[in-house]
Design a protein around this motif. Sequence first.
Motif, PDB file in Angstrom:
ATOM      1  N   ILE A  65       9.495  11.897 -12.222  1.00  0.00           N
ATOM      2  CA  ILE A  65       9.271  11.330 -10.884  1.00  0.00           C
ATOM      3  C   ILE A  65       7.981  10.524 -10.872  1.00  0.00           C
ATOM      4  O   ILE A  65       7.919   9.434 -10.294  1.00  0.00           O
ATOM      5  N   TRP A  66       6.933  11.028 -11.537  1.00  0.00           N
ATOM      6  CA  TRP A  66       5.647  10.329 -11.550  1.00  0.00           C
ATOM      7  C   TRP A  66       5.744   9.021 -12.332  1.00  0.00           C
ATOM      8  O   TRP A  66       5.060   8.044 -11.995  1.00  0.00           O
ATOM      9  N   LEU A  67       6.561   8.976 -13.344  1.00  0.00           N
ATOM     10  CA  LEU A  67       6.769   7.730 -14.090  1.00  0.00           C
ATOM     11  C   LEU A  67       7.352   6.648 -13.186  1.00  0.00           C
ATOM     12  O   LEU A  67       6.878   5.512 -13.162  1.00  0.00           O
ATOM     13  N   VAL A  68       8.369   6.992 -12.412  1.00  0.00           N
ATOM     14  CA  VAL A  68       8.988   6.040 -11.485  1.00  0.00           C
ATOM     15  C   VAL A  68       7.963   5.559 -10.463  1.00  0.00           C
ATOM     16  O   VAL A  68       7.845   4.363 -10.194  1.00  0.00           O
ATOM     17  N   LYS A  69       7.200   6.468  -9.892  1.00  0.00           N
ATOM     18  CA  LYS A  69       6.194   6.123  -8.891  1.00  0.00           C
ATOM     19  C   LYS A  69       5.185   5.128  -9.446  1.00  0.00           C
ATOM     20  O   LYS A  69       4.879   4.105  -8.820  1.00  0.00           O
ATOM     21  N   THR A  70       4.675   5.376 -10.650  1.00  0.00           N
ATOM     22  CA  THR A  70       3.669   4.506 -11.248  1.00  0.00           C
ATOM     23  C   THR A  70       4.228   3.115 -11.504  1.00  0.00           C
ATOM     24  O   THR A  70       3.574   2.113 -11.215  1.00  0.00           O
ATOM     25  N   ARG A  71       5.437   3.029 -12.004  1.00  0.00           N
ATOM     26  CA  ARG A  71       6.035   1.715 -12.252  1.00  0.00           C
ATOM     27  C   ARG A  71       6.204   0.920 -10.965  1.00  0.00           C
ATOM     28  O   ARG A  71       5.982  -0.290 -10.935  1.00  0.00           O
ATOM     29  N   LEU A  72       6.592   1.571  -9.897  1.00  0.00           N
ATOM     30  CA  LEU A  72       6.742   0.884  -8.613  1.00  0.00           C
ATOM     31  C   LEU A  72       5.396   0.419  -8.072  1.00  0.00           C
ATOM     32  O   LEU A  72       5.286  -0.665  -7.497  1.00  0.00           O
ATOM     33  N   GLN A  73       4.346   1.205  -8.262  1.00  0.00           N
ATOM     34  CA  GLN A  73       3.026   0.839  -7.755  1.00  0.00           C
ATOM     35  C   GLN A  73       2.419  -0.346  -8.493  1.00  0.00           C
ATOM     36  O   GLN A  73       1.574  -1.039  -7.947  1.00  0.00           O
ATOM     37  N   LEU A  74       2.829  -0.575  -9.710  1.00  0.00           N
ATOM     38  CA  LEU A  74       2.232  -1.648 -10.513  1.00  0.00           C
ATOM     39  C   LEU A  74       2.894  -3.000 -10.300  1.00  0.00           C
ATOM     40  O   LEU A  74       2.474  -3.979 -10.886  1.00  0.00           O
ATOM     41  N   GLN A  75       3.883  -3.072  -9.458  1.00  0.00           N
ATOM     42  CA  GLN A  75       4.557  -4.335  -9.200  1.00  0.00           C
ATOM     43  C   GLN A  75       3.819  -5.105  -8.110  1.00  0.00           C
ATOM     44  O   GLN A  75       3.971  -4.845  -6.937  1.00  0.00           O
ATOM     45  N   LEU A 134       0.827  -1.211   0.000  1.00  0.00           N
ATOM     46  CA  LEU A 134       0.000   0.000   0.000  1.00  0.00           C
ATOM     47  C   LEU A 134       0.862   1.264   0.000  1.00  0.00           C
ATOM     48  O   LEU A 134       0.381   2.350  -0.304  1.00  0.00           O
ATOM     49  N   TYR A 135       2.127   1.113   0.340  1.00  0.00           N
ATOM     50  CA  TYR A 135       3.054   2.247   0.321  1.00  0.00           C
ATOM     51  C   TYR A 135       4.144   2.064  -0.736  1.00  0.00           C
ATOM     52  O   TYR A 135       5.160   2.744  -0.694  1.00  0.00           O
ATOM     53  N   ALA A 136       3.902   1.180  -1.713  1.00  0.00           N
ATOM     54  CA  ALA A 136       4.840   1.014  -2.823  1.00  0.00           C
ATOM     55  C   ALA A 136       4.912   2.316  -3.609  1.00  0.00           C
ATOM     56  O   ALA A 136       3.895   2.929  -3.911  1.00  0.00           O
ATOM     57  N   GLY A 137       6.107   2.746  -3.913  1.00  0.00           N
ATOM     58  CA  GLY A 137       6.278   3.992  -4.660  1.00  0.00           C
ATOM     59  C   GLY A 137       6.158   5.235  -3.800  1.00  0.00           C
ATOM     60  O   GLY A 137       6.067   6.339  -4.325  1.00  0.00           O
ATOM     61  N   LEU A 138       6.174   5.081  -2.471  1.00  0.00           N
ATOM     62  CA  LEU A 138       6.015   6.238  -1.589  1.00  0.00           C
ATOM     63  C   LEU A 138       7.174   7.227  -1.727  1.00  0.00           C
ATOM     64  O   LEU A 138       6.948   8.436  -1.773  1.00  0.00           O
ATOM     65  N   VAL A 139       8.393   6.723  -1.821  1.00  0.00           N
ATOM     66  CA  VAL A 139       9.547   7.638  -1.892  1.00  0.00           C
ATOM     67  C   VAL A 139       9.478   8.526  -3.137  1.00  0.00           C
ATOM     68  O   VAL A 139       9.580   9.751  -3.024  1.00  0.00           O
ATOM     69  N   PRO A 140       9.265   7.964  -4.331  1.00  0.00           N
ATOM     70  CA  PRO A 140       9.133   8.878  -5.479  1.00  0.00           C
ATOM     71  C   PRO A 140       7.893   9.752  -5.384  1.00  0.00           C
ATOM     72  O   PRO A 140       7.896  10.894  -5.843  1.00  0.00           O
ATOM     73  N   ASN A 141       6.826   9.243  -4.759  1.00  0.00           N
ATOM     74  CA  ASN A 141       5.625  10.060  -4.600  1.00  0.00           C
ATOM     75  C   ASN A 141       5.885  11.218  -3.635  1.00  0.00           C
ATOM     76  O   ASN A 141       5.468  12.354  -3.882  1.00  0.00           O
ATOM     77  N   LEU A 142       6.577  10.939  -2.524  1.00  0.00           N
ATOM     78  CA  LEU A 142       6.950  12.015  -1.597  1.00  0.00           C
ATOM     79  C   LEU A 142       7.851  13.025  -2.288  1.00  0.00           C
ATOM     80  O   LEU A 142       7.669  14.237  -2.147  1.00  0.00           O
ATOM     81  N   THR A 143       8.808  12.515  -3.031  1.00  0.00           N
ATOM     82  CA  THR A 143       9.716  13.404  -3.765  1.00  0.00           C
ATOM     83  C   THR A 143       8.930  14.266  -4.741  1.00  0.00           C
ATOM     84  O   THR A 143       9.086  15.493  -4.776  1.00  0.00           O
ATOM     85  N   GLY A 144       8.071  13.620  -5.510  1.00  0.00           N
ATOM     86  CA  GLY A 144       7.277  14.350  -6.494  1.00  0.00           C
ATOM     87  C   GLY A 144       6.331  15.357  -5.877  1.00  0.00           C
ATOM     88  O   GLY A 144       6.242  16.498  -6.326  1.00  0.00           O
ATOM     89  N   SER A 145       5.626  14.954  -4.818  1.00  0.00           N
ATOM     90  CA  SER A 145       4.663  15.857  -4.185  1.00  0.00           C
ATOM     91  C   SER A 145       5.340  17.041  -3.522  1.00  0.00           C
ATOM     92  O   SER A 145       4.895  18.190  -3.665  1.00  0.00           O
ATOM     93  N   THR A 146       6.409  16.773  -2.787  1.00  0.00           N
ATOM     94  CA  THR A 146       7.071  17.886  -2.104  1.00  0.00           C
ATOM     95  C   THR A 146       7.730  18.829  -3.099  1.00  0.00           C
ATOM     96  O   THR A 146       7.616  20.052  -2.967  1.00  0.00           O
TER      97      THR A 146
END
Length: 168
Positions: free
Chosen positions: A147-157, A82-94
């Motif tokens: 950053i959003w591309l990385v986040k999405t790829r991590l979430q789909l695993q 449920l927190y997959a891709g959190l680091v790129p998402n935090l990076t992207g959001s901040t």
Amino acid sequence: GDGGLVRGEMGSVEQPKTRVHLSSNAIAGVAAGFISCVTTHPLDVVKTRFQVNDGMHSHVPKYRGTWHALTTILRTEGVRTLYAGLVPNLTGSTVSWGCYFYAYNYLKGVARQRQGNVDSTGHLGPGINMLCATMSGVCTCVATNPIWLVKTRLQLQAHKPGEARQGM
């Protein structure tokens, strides 16, 4: 006079009756991005799973709804998913919110310095505000898209609990 404007220095924005430093806007944006990201990230994972599930061929399970997706992911893949891709998402959001707040207020400061952009009360009109917001949004989108591309790829695993993640 000048409508109560405070003349800004380098790194600040002219505002009616107050002076706001651009770094304060960036810090507020970073904090807002961090808090919103951490609290809503599990729903973002579910949203991403729904977006790629065509109902026929998918490497992620089929879900009946948001609650079913959350509980199924938690039960079958664990809380880490449920927190997959959190680091790129935090990076992207901040970065996104910090960049947006900074750019928006910077551009408003620039617009205030141009003759005719400020009304009798010292405020910019809606058209100028919309233009500043649009330009800030475009710059932010271009800067953070990778950053959003990385986040999405991590979430789909999809994976089983205890199984190592593949990375990118």
